[in-house]
Design an enzyme around this catalytic site. Structure first.
Site, PDB file in Angstrom:
ATOM      1  N   ILE A   9     -18.941 -12.308 -14.306  1.00  0.00           N
ATOM      2  CA  ILE A   9     -19.370 -11.845 -15.629  1.00  0.00           C
ATOM      3  C   ILE A   9     -20.848 -11.469 -15.613  1.00  0.00           C
ATOM      4  CG2 ILE A   9     -19.579 -12.407 -18.078  1.00  0.00           C
ATOM      5  CD1 ILE A   9     -16.693 -12.161 -17.040  1.00  0.00           C
ATOM      6  N   GLU A  59      -2.145  10.331  20.916  1.00  0.00           N
ATOM      7  CA  GLU A  59      -3.379  10.227  20.144  1.00  0.00           C
ATOM      8  C   GLU A  59      -3.627   8.795  19.675  1.00  0.00           C
ATOM      9  OE1 GLU A  59      -5.852  12.127  19.197  1.00  0.00           O
ATOM     10  OE2 GLU A  59      -5.240  14.124  19.834  1.00  0.00           O
ATOM     11  N   GLY A  85       0.956  14.205  22.655  1.00  0.00           N
ATOM     12  CA  GLY A  85      -0.200  14.171  21.760  1.00  0.00           C
ATOM     13  C   GLY A  85       0.128  13.633  20.386  1.00  0.00           C
ATOM     14  N   GLY A  99     -28.672 -20.468  -8.711  1.00  0.00           N
ATOM     15  CA  GLY A  99     -28.478 -21.706  -7.969  1.00  0.00           C
ATOM     16  C   GLY A  99     -28.185 -21.598  -6.500  1.00  0.00           C
ATOM     17  N   HIS A 148       1.930  15.650  12.898  1.00  0.00           N
ATOM     18  CA  HIS A 148       1.631  16.314  11.618  1.00  0.00           C
ATOM     19  C   HIS A 148       2.446  15.717  10.471  1.00  0.00           C
ATOM     20  CE1 HIS A 148      -0.563  18.939  14.203  1.00  0.00           C
ATOM     21  NE2 HIS A 148       0.516  19.483  14.724  1.00  0.00           N
ATOM     22  N   ASN A 203      12.440  21.107   3.045  1.00  0.00           N
ATOM     23  CA  ASN A 203      13.819  20.632   3.150  1.00  0.00           C
ATOM     24  C   ASN A 203      13.998  19.885   4.465  1.00  0.00           C
ATOM     25  OD1 ASN A 203      15.138  21.711   0.733  1.00  0.00           O
ATOM     26  ND2 ASN A 203      14.664  23.733   1.595  1.00  0.00           N
ATOM     27  N   LYS A 247     -28.521   1.220 -15.461  1.00  0.00           N
ATOM     28  CA  LYS A 247     -28.866   2.019 -16.644  1.00  0.00           C
ATOM     29  C   LYS A 247     -30.367   2.282 -16.696  1.00  0.00           C
ATOM     30  CE  LYS A 247     -28.864   1.932 -21.704  1.00  0.00           C
ATOM     31  NZ  LYS A 247     -28.357   1.278 -22.933  1.00  0.00           N
ATOM     32  N   VAL A 254     -22.393 -19.638 -16.996  1.00  0.00           N
ATOM     33  CA  VAL A 254     -23.503 -19.041 -17.751  1.00  0.00           C
ATOM     34  C   VAL A 254     -24.813 -19.466 -17.104  1.00  0.00           C
ATOM     35  CG1 VAL A 254     -24.665 -18.858 -19.975  1.00  0.00           C
ATOM     36  CG2 VAL A 254     -22.164 -19.102 -19.900  1.00  0.00           C
TER      37      VAL A 254
END
Length: 523
Positions: free
Chosen positions: A139, A339, A316, A47, A287, A427, A150, A77
């Site tokens: 659906i 950065e 940086g 549609g 980092h 740690n 498939k 549907v």
């Protein structure tokens, strides 16, 4: 070319047939027009798509006319019909399939171009109702995509507008190759997988499921191919599994984001969300570890304090801000090499100032707090999933274990330190004063080393500072080292069999010790 067998075994051909049924109508008119005018396709369409094509002057047969069945249940549907799925799933090299198509007046489909109802976009909207979300669960679309994928040996499926040009270019070469259709099938199955994952996740959250499920899936759509990963010899790409988070942000200027940029930016985002927007905060990372974090009366002051906390490491670096970038902050940001900068917004005047640093990547992420509820790490043959460490510290639950008690100001400072230490690699030790980090010991193999690094970095400023640890002290040596440097209060989770030794040392040296009861390891 469609080939049907007649009852006496003779074959006859028909023009190529495409089914176009899309929610996202980007590029669909151009695709349909070229299919019809350049490649002699006939088109059937549902549609909304049929209306779009008809308005563009393209000849199209509505699905309801082709099947002889009207769209029902408000459009729920329409394509779930044997004439549609028979044409998708039929095998051209099986006489039985050919006979059944002929007896049921079904034509082979050569192309299925289908994309799905925007479920992910719908649930990303604020205040969306369950009913609204449910109506965006497609659906018929996934059924057609999966069926066509498939049967890729006999037709091609296109599940995204970005694939149209590639298909037309392939079509211009002649017959569509099996390799191309197989590639499109793989993309299609990835799409339906991601779609189902989004729906599954939505229902898990809707139902209040907090336990990790028995089956856990990861999927995403490629946002961009990155130049490389952590190192130049490692290929890398950025994928997104939602319309939130970094995919919802925008890059105002600067070079293309790298793999390491994105990793650092995510770490920066996680830190800065610890601080409410009513207290200007800034974090500078390198980092994935913070090298400076601060809270101040203004955003510019917060950034300058965070940067100066370790201006050698900050060079940086990556900067995260919890408020809109204003002119003073933009001016400060342009005084050194950085950065990336990320913030929830950027004033127009600030944008002009930042443009002086054309290579600086400036990102706006309106909702910095939007992130994954789980963290995932790959291991050989699988992956690990855990809930993110988003625990909100509550000083009322802390245990003051020393004779000397902390002042309200010291409690506030310890809370600041706790917010930072949970984002430092274990740690981890963080030394702070006046809601600014002075020294950070990250990623050390032993806690004594982390303490020494943090104290050395803080230097003469250590006196009167707060020390936070992400894990307990197994011995009292670190407590004594901290006290000797002038630390006046320590917050740590506790839980060691030698806690009493650390507490005794704190009492002996006249410093405060608080046990948070919460460990914040970050590996």
């Amino acid at each position: 070319m469609n080939v049907l067998a007649s009852s006496d075994g003779a074959e006859y051909s028909m023009g190529r047939l495409a089914l176009l049924s899309v929610s996202d109508k980007s590029g669909i008119v151009d695709l349909a027009r070229q299919l019809v005018t350049e490649f002699d396709f006939e088109i059937i369409s549902s549609g909304g798509t049929a209306k779009t094509l008809q308005e563009a002057g393209i000849n199209v047969t509505k699905v309801s006319d082709y099947t002889g069945s009207p769209e029902i249940l408000g459009g729920r549907v329409k394509t779930l019909h044997p004439r549609i799925h028979g044409g998708i799933l039929a095998r051209r090299d099986l006489a039985e399939d050919l006979a059944e198509l002929e007896s049921n007046s079904i034509r082979f489909l050569d192309l299925v171009a289908v994309n799905l109802y925007p479920f992910e976009k719908t649930i990303a909207q604020p205040n969306v109702t369950v009913a609204e979300a449910i109506e965006k669960i497609d659906i018929g679309g996934p059924a057609m995509i999966r069926a066509a994928a498939k049967n890729f040996a006999n037709l091609t499926v296109l599940c995204d507008p970005s694939l149209y040009e590639e298909y037309l270019a392939e079509l211009a070469k002649g017959d569509i190759s099996l390799e191309f259709s197989q590639k499109m099938a793989g993309i299609a199955f990835n799409r339906t997988f991601a779609y189902d994952r989004a729906i599954s996740t939505y229902f898990a959250e809707l139902n209040g499921n907090t336990d990790l499920p028995d089956a856990y899936s990861i999927s995403g759509n490629k946002v961009q191919t990155l130049r490389y990963g952590e190192n130049p010899h490692q290929p890398a790409a950025w994928y997104s599994n939602s319309n939130t988070g970094w995919s919802s942000g925008s890059q105002l200027q600067g070079k293309e984001l790298s793999y390491n940029n994105l990793v650092d930016l995510e770490a920066a985002r996680r830190i800065i969300t610890e601080f409410p927007t009513d207290e200007p905060a800034a974090a500078v990372l390198k980092h994935t570890n913070p090298c400076g974090v601060a809270v101040a009366d203004t955003l510019a002051a917060a950034y300058e304090q965070a940067f100066n906390a370790d201006n050698v490491s900050a060079f940086g670096g990556i900067v995260a801000l919890n408020k809109t970038i204003d002119v003073p902050t933009a001016t400060a940001l342009t005084t050194t090499f950085l950065e990336c900068v990320v913030a929830p917004g950027c004033d127009e005047d600030a944008k002009e100032i930042l443009q002086k640093k054309s290579k600086l990547r400036v990102l706006v992420l309106p909702d910095l707090a939007t992130g994954e509820k789980n963290t995932i790490k790959a291991i050989a043959g699988g992956f690990l999933v855990q809930a993110s460490d988003d625990l909100i510290e509550n000083p009322d639950r802390w245990e003051i274990v020393t004779e000397k008690k902390p002042s309200p100001a010291e409690i506030a400072e310890m809370l600041f330190a706790q917010k930072v230490v949970k984002h430092v690699k274990s740690n981890a030790i963080v030394v702070t004063k006046n809601r600014t980090t002075l020294g950070i010991g990250a990623g050390q193999m032993n806690r004594v080393g982390a303490v020494k690094i943090a104290l050395e970095e803080a230097g003469e400023q250590t006196s009167g500072g707060i020390l936070a640890s992400d894990g307990f002290f197994p011995f009292d040596d670190s407590v004594r080292t901290a006290a000797a440097a002038g630390i006046k209060a320590i917050i740590q989770p506790g839980g060691s069999i030698r806690d009493k030794d650390s507490i005794a040392a704190a009492n002996e040296l006249g410093i405060v010790m608080v046990l948070s009861g919460t460990r914040h390891f970050l590996h």
